[in-house]
Design an enzyme around this catalytic site. Structure first.
Site, PDB file in Angstrom:
ATOM      1  N   HIS A 175      82.769  73.092  33.749  1.00 55.99           N
ATOM      2  CA  HIS A 175      83.357  73.255  32.376  1.00 55.99           C
ATOM      3  C   HIS A 175      84.454  74.323  32.228  1.00 55.99           C
ATOM      4  O   HIS A 175      85.117  74.599  31.188  1.00 55.99           O
ATOM      5  CB  HIS A 175      82.239  73.339  31.470  1.00 55.99           C
ATOM      6  CG  HIS A 175      81.497  74.841  31.291  1.00 55.99           C
ATOM      7  ND1 HIS A 175      80.531  75.093  32.054  1.00 55.99           N
ATOM      8  CD2 HIS A 175      81.764  76.089  30.884  1.00 55.99           C
ATOM      9  CE1 HIS A 175      79.961  76.280  31.912  1.00 55.99           C
ATOM     10  NE2 HIS A 175      80.880  76.776  31.005  1.00 55.99           N
ATOM     11  N   ASP A 205      77.594  70.477  36.710  1.00 56.99           N
ATOM     12  CA  ASP A 205      78.276  71.299  36.180  1.00 56.99           C
ATOM     13  C   ASP A 205      78.886  72.387  37.284  1.00 56.99           C
ATOM     14  O   ASP A 205      78.949  73.651  37.282  1.00 56.99           O
ATOM     15  CB  ASP A 205      77.480  72.272  35.146  1.00 56.99           C
ATOM     16  CG  ASP A 205      78.610  73.083  34.104  1.00 56.99           C
ATOM     17  OD1 ASP A 205      79.812  72.756  34.295  1.00 56.99           O
ATOM     18  OD2 ASP A 205      78.277  73.821  33.619  1.00 56.99           O
ATOM     19  N   GLY A 287      82.468  83.965  29.125  1.00 58.14           N
ATOM     20  CA  GLY A 287      83.462  84.445  30.316  1.00 58.14           C
ATOM     21  C   GLY A 287      82.438  84.543  31.579  1.00 58.14           C
ATOM     22  O   GLY A 287      82.974  84.655  32.556  1.00 58.14           O
ATOM     23  N   ASN A 288      81.090  84.895  31.313  1.00 53.11           N
ATOM     24  CA  ASN A 288      80.163  84.867  32.517  1.00 53.11           C
ATOM     25  C   ASN A 288      80.260  83.463  33.191  1.00 53.11           C
ATOM     26  O   ASN A 288      79.484  83.578  34.308  1.00 53.11           O
ATOM     27  CB  ASN A 288      79.075  85.308  31.980  1.00 53.11           C
ATOM     28  CG  ASN A 288      78.768  86.963  31.862  1.00 53.11           C
ATOM     29  OD1 ASN A 288      78.617  87.315  30.904  1.00 53.11           O
ATOM     30  ND2 ASN A 288      79.094  87.513  32.988  1.00 53.11           N
ATOM     31  N   SER A 289      80.323  82.444  32.519  1.00 51.50           N
ATOM     32  CA  SER A 289      80.144  81.036  33.377  1.00 51.50           C
ATOM     33  C   SER A 289      80.679  80.875  34.531  1.00 51.50           C
ATOM     34  O   SER A 289      81.762  81.330  34.813  1.00 51.50           O
ATOM     35  CB  SER A 289      80.601  80.106  32.390  1.00 51.50           C
ATOM     36  OG  SER A 289      79.937  79.789  30.984  1.00 51.50           O
ATOM     37  N   LEU A 344      67.887  55.066  43.338  1.00 55.16           N
ATOM     38  CA  LEU A 344      66.569  54.215  43.523  1.00 55.16           C
ATOM     39  C   LEU A 344      66.191  52.773  42.776  1.00 55.16           C
ATOM     40  O   LEU A 344      65.436  52.179  43.346  1.00 55.16           O
ATOM     41  CB  LEU A 344      65.565  55.225  43.040  1.00 55.16           C
ATOM     42  CG  LEU A 344      65.191  56.437  43.486  1.00 55.16           C
ATOM     43  CD1 LEU A 344      64.037  57.337  43.032  1.00 55.16           C
ATOM     44  CD2 LEU A 344      65.252  56.475  45.224  1.00 55.16           C
ATOM     45  N   GLY A 345      66.899  52.506  41.661  1.00 51.45           N
ATOM     46  CA  GLY A 345      67.036  51.266  41.265  1.00 51.45           C
ATOM     47  C   GLY A 345      65.869  51.156  40.033  1.00 51.45           C
ATOM     48  O   GLY A 345      65.690  49.936  39.784  1.00 51.45           O
TER      49      GLY A 345
END
Length: 532
Positions: A175, A205, A287-289, A344-345
């Site tokens: 993001h 992410d 801003g830490n992301s 896996l279905g």
């Protein structure tokens, strides 16, 4: 028996003894105390201060002497010989020299260098600021236009990241760089590097970017989240608020591991679920992301990703993506350009939900014919008890257990009424399906039962968009994941039919209209025209 108590305060480095006679009952107790606050105590108790002399050989018999750090050195020559009595009124201050003990100073300095300080010193040089420029659609309230018809504007964004090899490979959040037209990375020493996107994965992410013309850069040591203990120290490092703090050195906050394996339901502008997260109370702010979460050994154990907050700032509930998952995703992005997610279905539903919506089990809702689950004998309607050793209480537990699987991996499933079975994961049907190139910048695959189950589509036929360029996306409104259902009021059931209808509009230089499925709803474009 009532005795006359006497307390003698000996101040290291000073030439004074203070003899105090408070009014309480005790017997000949004598203490020599180390403390710079002795003068204050004396002034309030009424004490007699006399020059310190060597102890007389004939000390009072039976007296108890407790020497706490007493100074054994003789008094300096020329020390004051007069006595000073403190009687409660204001008196001139008596200077008390600081302790000149080099050993004590060294111990104090060493005590400041804690594990948190060492961890921050180790990792901080590899933490970077990620600044991006992006073009975003202006969203307006309208009943007549879809967002992609509205004008674009250029916006700025920022986040954090950390260097994982000396050549300039940086891990950050999807993001942070999503939709970026330009990425600029700034090191703590204020050097700027242009960066290119290697790849990103919205589901986890995670994004990988590479610095241009970089070498010999500091690298963050990488650890593991597999052995974390609730309550152990954590350090969050990043660049909250970016340039508002006027320099490029990262900020450090400390906390503990609050919980493990947290699942977060999306809210607001979030794109998806955050599964199996590390919870910490180390402050994570805007801003830490993308910055690292570090253990007390100075090893990266996670990537700071999100917070739960009512104000938009840190409220003590921060969440980080485990570094083991991030590295697995990064390797896929670097090698293949995309994550080789496993299939896996079968799909699951929650069962036994109470009045508050809390579920107490997971039921197998659908099994795709021919899928790995079907071949293992798993049937719809059965209750899934465990997956890969993890207990299944909610559908998110299942999603988290398969999120880190890759094609070819094996996972043990415990299904009610069956002995545990081992299922070998396969590649996603949309990856193995035959791709048809509609246009030079557009690839689609035919929707099948397996692809419908994989993507959770409402349509049972059509052409699933798997790859499209930014320019063509802007011109047509299509994005990857859309299912093309009609061209100029002609229904298309397969990828080849969609290709033929679109080529027909190009050959005749005709305007055209597209109908497609997006997020379970039908979308009809306005009148489109091909341009050179």
């Amino acid at each position: 028996m009532t005795c006359k108590p006497q307390f003698t305060f000996r101040i290291p480095g000073s030439v004074l003894n203070m003899t105090c006679k408070p009014q309480f009952t005790f017997c000949h107790l004598r203490l020599t105390l180390l403390g710079l606050a002795a003068g204050t105590a004396a002034s309030s108790a009424g004490c007699e201060v006399t020059p310190r002399a060597e102890e007389a050989p004939g000390a009072t018999e039976g007296a108890v002497s407790a020497q706490l750090g007493a100074d054994p050195r003789p008094d300096p020559a020329g020390a004051a010989s007069s006595s000073v009595r403190f009687s409660g009124e204001a008196q001139p201050a008596v200077p008390i020299p600081a302790t000149a003990d080099p050993g004590f100073s060294e111990q104090l300095a060493a005590s400041r260098t804690t594990a948190i300080v060492r961890a921050a010193r180790t990792v901080a040089p590899a933490v970077v600021t990620v600044s991006v420029l992006r073009r975003e659609r202006v969203r307006r309230r309208s009943f007549f236009f879809d967002p992609y018809y509205l004008p674009f504007r250029e916006t700025q964004g920022l986040g954090s990241g950390f260097i994982i090899d000396s050549g300039g490979t940086v891990l950050t959040n999807h993001h942070v760089i999503d939709g970026a037209t330009r990425i600029l990375v700034t090191l703590p020493d204020a050097r700027d590097f242009e960066a290119r996107l290697v790849g990103s994965d919205p589901a986890t992410d995670i994004a990988v970017i590479a610095l241009e013309n970089a070498s010999d850069l500091p690298v963050a040591p990488l650890g593991t989240a597999s052995d974390l203990v609730i309550g152990e120290w954590t350090v969050a490092i990043g660049n909250p608020f970016g340039g508002l703090l006027s320099n490029h050195e990262p900020s450090v906050t400390a906390g503990v591991v609050g919980a493990l394996g947290r699942h977060l339901v999306p809210g607001g502008d979030d794109e998806g679920f955050h599964l199996g997260m590390i919870q910490t109370d180390a402050s994570i702010n805007p801003g830490n992301s993308g910055g690292p979460l570090v253990n007390a050994l100075g090893e990266v154990i996670g990537i700071n990703a999100s917070i739960l907050s009512r104000s938009g700032g840190s409220e003590g509930l921060g969440f980080a993506i485990p570094i083991d998952r991030a590295l697995k995703v990064a390797r896929d992005l670097a090698e293949f350009g995309a994550v080789r997610r496993a299939w896996l279905g079968f799909q699951v539903d929650a069962v036994e939900a109470d009045d508050f919506g809390r579920s107490r089990g997971v039921r197998i809702a659908r099994v795709t014919p021919g899928s790995p689950a079907a071949k293992a004998g798993i049937r719809a309607g059965s209750r899934l008890l465990r997956a890969g050793g993890d207990r299944m209480a909610t559908p998110l537990d299942y999603e988290a257990s398969v999120l880190d699987l890759r094609a070819g991996d094996r996972i043990e499933l415990a299904v009610e009424g069956m002995t545990p079975v081992v299922v070998r994961a396969a590649e996603l049907p949309s990856v193995t399906a035959e791709r048809v190139e509609l246009l030079r910048d557009l690839e689609v695959v035919t929707v099948t039962a397996a692809i419908r189950a994989e993507r959770g589509l409402a349509s049972s036929e059509g052409a699933l968009v798997v790859e499209i360029s930014d320019n063509l996306s802007e011109a047509t409104g299509l994005v990857a994941g859309d299912v093309l259902l009609g061209v100029n009021n002609r229904q298309v059931s397969t990828a080849r039919e969609a290709a033929e209808e679109l080529r027909r509009t190009q050959r005749r230089d005709r305007d055209f209209v597209l109908v497609f499925e997006r997020d379970g709803r039908l979308v009809r474009t306005g009148l489109l025209t091909w341009t050179e």
